[in-house]
Motif scaffolding. Sequence first.
Motif, mmCIF file in Angstrom:
data_model
loop_
_atom_site.group_PDB
_atom_site.id
_atom_site.type_symbol
_atom_site.label_atom_id
_atom_site.label_comp_id
_atom_site.label_asym_id
_atom_site.label_seq_id
_atom_site.Cartn_x
_atom_site.Cartn_y
_atom_site.Cartn_z
ATOM 1 N N LEU A 160 4.312 11.968 -1.002
ATOM 2 C CA LEU A 160 4.966 12.951 -0.157
ATOM 3 C C LEU A 160 4.488 14.358 -0.499
ATOM 4 O O LEU A 160 4.739 14.843 -1.605
ATOM 5 N N THR A 161 3.815 15.008 0.432
ATOM 6 C CA THR A 161 3.308 16.349 0.154
ATOM 7 C C THR A 161 4.188 17.409 0.806
ATOM 8 O O THR A 161 4.657 17.240 1.934
ATOM 9 N N VAL A 162 4.380 18.498 0.070
ATOM 10 C CA VAL A 162 5.141 19.644 0.568
ATOM 11 C C VAL A 162 4.421 20.925 0.130
ATOM 12 O O VAL A 162 3.670 20.918 -0.835
ATOM 13 N N GLY A 211 0.786 -1.216 0.000
ATOM 14 C CA GLY A 211 0.000 0.000 0.000
ATOM 15 C C GLY A 211 0.823 1.272 0.000
ATOM 16 O O GLY A 211 2.055 1.262 0.140
ATOM 17 N N SER A 212 0.125 2.383 -0.157
ATOM 18 C CA SER A 212 0.762 3.703 -0.194
ATOM 19 C C SER A 212 0.824 4.311 1.202
ATOM 20 O O SER A 212 -0.075 4.125 2.026
ATOM 21 N N ILE A 213 1.884 5.073 1.433
ATOM 22 C CA ILE A 213 2.085 5.807 2.681
ATOM 23 C C ILE A 213 2.066 7.288 2.343
ATOM 24 O O ILE A 213 2.941 7.776 1.620
ATOM 25 N N LEU A 214 1.071 8.005 2.833
ATOM 26 C CA LEU A 214 0.936 9.437 2.583
ATOM 27 C C LEU A 214 1.522 10.206 3.761
ATOM 28 O O LEU A 214 1.124 9.982 4.908
ATOM 29 N N ILE A 215 2.465 11.103 3.482
ATOM 30 C CA ILE A 215 3.119 11.891 4.525
ATOM 31 C C ILE A 215 2.984 13.364 4.184
ATOM 32 O O ILE A 215 3.430 13.804 3.117
ATOM 33 N N THR A 216 2.386 14.143 5.075
ATOM 34 C CA THR A 216 2.328 15.590 4.867
ATOM 35 C C THR A 216 3.570 16.238 5.492
ATOM 36 O O THR A 216 4.186 15.685 6.400
ATOM 37 N N GLY A 217 3.918 17.422 4.971
ATOM 38 C CA GLY A 217 5.134 18.077 5.450
ATOM 39 C C GLY A 217 6.344 17.190 5.258
ATOM 40 O O GLY A 217 7.216 17.085 6.129
ATOM 41 N N SER A 247 11.924 18.087 9.299
ATOM 42 C CA SER A 247 13.053 17.522 10.044
ATOM 43 C C SER A 247 12.835 16.070 10.430
ATOM 44 O O SER A 247 13.782 15.280 10.460
ATOM 45 N N LEU A 248 11.606 15.711 10.778
ATOM 46 C CA LEU A 248 11.291 14.311 11.074
ATOM 47 C C LEU A 248 10.983 13.547 9.801
ATOM 48 O O LEU A 248 11.359 12.384 9.654
ATOM 49 N N ALA A 249 10.322 14.206 8.863
ATOM 50 C CA ALA A 249 9.819 13.502 7.678
ATOM 51 C C ALA A 249 10.921 13.004 6.758
ATOM 52 O O ALA A 249 10.824 11.889 6.215
ATOM 53 N N ILE A 250 11.959 13.791 6.536
ATOM 54 C CA ILE A 250 13.006 13.363 5.601
ATOM 55 C C ILE A 250 13.673 12.061 6.057
ATOM 56 O O ILE A 250 13.776 11.110 5.280
ATOM 57 N N PRO A 251 14.095 11.939 7.316
ATOM 58 C CA PRO A 251 14.628 10.634 7.736
ATOM 59 C C PRO A 251 13.556 9.543 7.779
ATOM 60 O O PRO A 251 13.876 8.359 7.609
ATOM 61 N N ALA A 252 12.291 9.930 7.977
ATOM 62 C CA ALA A 252 11.214 8.935 7.931
ATOM 63 C C ALA A 252 11.076 8.370 6.525
ATOM 64 O O ALA A 252 10.908 7.155 6.335
ATOM 65 N N VAL A 253 11.160 9.234 5.525
ATOM 66 C CA VAL A 253 11.095 8.789 4.133
ATOM 67 C C VAL A 253 12.277 7.863 3.830
ATOM 68 O O VAL A 253 12.116 6.820 3.190
ATOM 69 N N GLU A 254 13.457 8.232 4.303
ATOM 70 C CA GLU A 254 14.631 7.386 4.064
ATOM 71 C C GLU A 254 14.450 6.009 4.703
ATOM 72 O O GLU A 254 14.760 4.985 4.091
ATOM 73 N N GLU A 292 -6.647 2.962 -9.979
ATOM 74 C CA GLU A 292 -5.476 2.097 -9.828
ATOM 75 C C GLU A 292 -4.192 2.699 -10.395
ATOM 76 O O GLU A 292 -3.240 1.982 -10.697
ATOM 77 N N LYS A 293 -4.149 4.038 -10.511
ATOM 78 C CA LYS A 293 -2.886 4.698 -10.839
ATOM 79 C C LYS A 293 -1.951 4.673 -9.634
ATOM 80 O O LYS A 293 -0.724 4.733 -9.785
ATOM 81 N N THR A 294 -2.559 4.612 -8.462
ATOM 82 C CA THR A 294 -1.825 4.568 -7.202
ATOM 83 C C THR A 294 -2.414 3.447 -6.354
ATOM 84 O O THR A 294 -3.628 3.223 -6.386
ATOM 85 N N SER A 295 -1.576 2.760 -5.611
ATOM 86 C CA SER A 295 -2.068 1.669 -4.768
ATOM 87 C C SER A 295 -2.853 2.219 -3.575
ATOM 88 O O SER A 295 -2.643 3.363 -3.145
ATOM 89 N N PRO A 296 -3.774 1.448 -3.022
ATOM 90 C CA PRO A 296 -4.577 1.901 -1.875
ATOM 91 C C PRO A 296 -3.700 2.308 -0.695
ATOM 92 O O PRO A 296 -2.554 1.871 -0.564
ATOM 93 N N LEU A 297 -4.270 3.110 0.163
ATOM 94 C CA LEU A 297 -3.530 3.620 1.312
ATOM 95 C C LEU A 297 -3.301 2.537 2.356
ATOM 96 O O LEU A 297 -4.182 1.731 2.648
ATOM 97 N N LYS A 298 -2.124 2.556 2.917
ATOM 98 C CA LYS A 298 -1.795 1.768 4.099
ATOM 99 C C LYS A 298 -1.735 2.656 5.324
ATOM 100 O O LYS A 298 -2.066 2.248 6.431
ATOM 101 N N SER A 299 -1.312 3.908 5.105
ATOM 102 C CA SER A 299 -1.181 4.822 6.238
ATOM 103 C C SER A 299 -1.179 6.272 5.772
ATOM 104 O O SER A 299 -0.801 6.573 4.642
ATOM 105 N N ILE A 300 -1.613 7.143 6.676
ATOM 106 C CA ILE A 300 -1.459 8.587 6.515
ATOM 107 C C ILE A 300 -0.722 9.099 7.741
ATOM 108 O O ILE A 300 -1.126 8.818 8.876
ATOM 109 N N LEU A 301 0.363 9.818 7.528
ATOM 110 C CA LEU A 301 1.083 10.475 8.629
ATOM 111 C C LEU A 301 0.862 11.975 8.516
ATOM 112 O O LEU A 301 1.336 12.617 7.576
ATOM 113 N N CYS A 302 0.110 12.511 9.470
ATOM 114 C CA CYS A 302 -0.231 13.945 9.469
ATOM 115 C C CYS A 302 0.885 14.715 10.158
ATOM 116 O O CYS A 302 0.738 15.237 11.266
#
Length: 332
Positions: free
Chosen positions: A33-35, A3-9, A13-20, A87-97
């Motif tokens: 990844l939203t910015v 599934g897809s992981i949606l991360i705002t911001g 500082s936390l998000a970049i290492p989270a993405v890695e 189905e251009k994008t896989s269903p969500l697994k998580s959203i991190l606000c």
Amino acid sequence: MAGSILITGANGSLAIPAVEHLLRNYPDHTALLTVRDPSDTDPNTNKLRQVISRYPGARAFIYKLDLTSLSDTHQFANRLSQDIKTEKTSPLKSILCNACYWDLVADSELTEDGYDKTFQTNHISHVALVLGLLDRFAPDGGRIVLFSSEAHSPGRAILEKIPPAIPDDLDLLIKPTVHADKGAAGFHRYGNSKLVITSWTHAFNRYLEKNPSLQNITAVAYNPGGLVDSRIFDKNTSLALSLLVRYIVQPLLPLMRYANPQMRLGAESAVDAIELALDHVYPGERGYFELLQKDESSPESRDEVKQERLWVKSAEWAKINKENTALHSAFK
């Protein structure tokens, strides 16, 4: 494909290492990844791109999302919903606000929607985003991580001068009163937003559990700790506080942990956030987490009467009703 992981911001500082951490350890997932500023002139977005470039086989996409605009937030949610439906994008697994804002040097600034900028960025727009995407999770569900803070609980945060509290007149949250001490007022707005997020999460979970088609989605209010290397201390903050954090707190972090174990680096909380989001920690659990420990949130945040009032009002502020969310039963 997982599934897809949606991360705002996502350039924070936390998000970049989270993405890695996500791309390195869980490459089967798609990172959405939203910015606020996706341009090549934004240094933080470029840091995010550098991380993505290290994992050429990963599926990671950067989107523009301005959480100070409800119109932009709803449009983004609708576009992403359509991409998942087709189905251009896989269903969500998580959203991190994860996206966050504060201003400790000026009076409250109102957005184009007429809401306090801190409160809209941290809470209202995330409500619109999350509730608008509930029907785009995979059938086996997933987890939504909403970011709380020790600042939600009176007497815990060092910067607190005015204790966080849910006012009787909830509209004071979106149009706060002016205080002479701008720093105290700014942190009060921030603390109140975190208190509301935490309280709202409890109500959200009750409605999810009651809905047979959504009960496999869990929500957690996550306190990542006091991130001493957060960029939040570099902007909309007094010079004295910025220098204190950079030249005293950061170098002395190993010693300061003994006095306050909550003090940590963004990279540490980033790993926790992803593990929570993927349901690897306390799978299926809901509620409030301090770092990676299930805990009780503040007494006021656990007041169910106040939770319900905030639930109703948050939906009104976010322009959510039974027509634009899958959680139909929660709205008249």
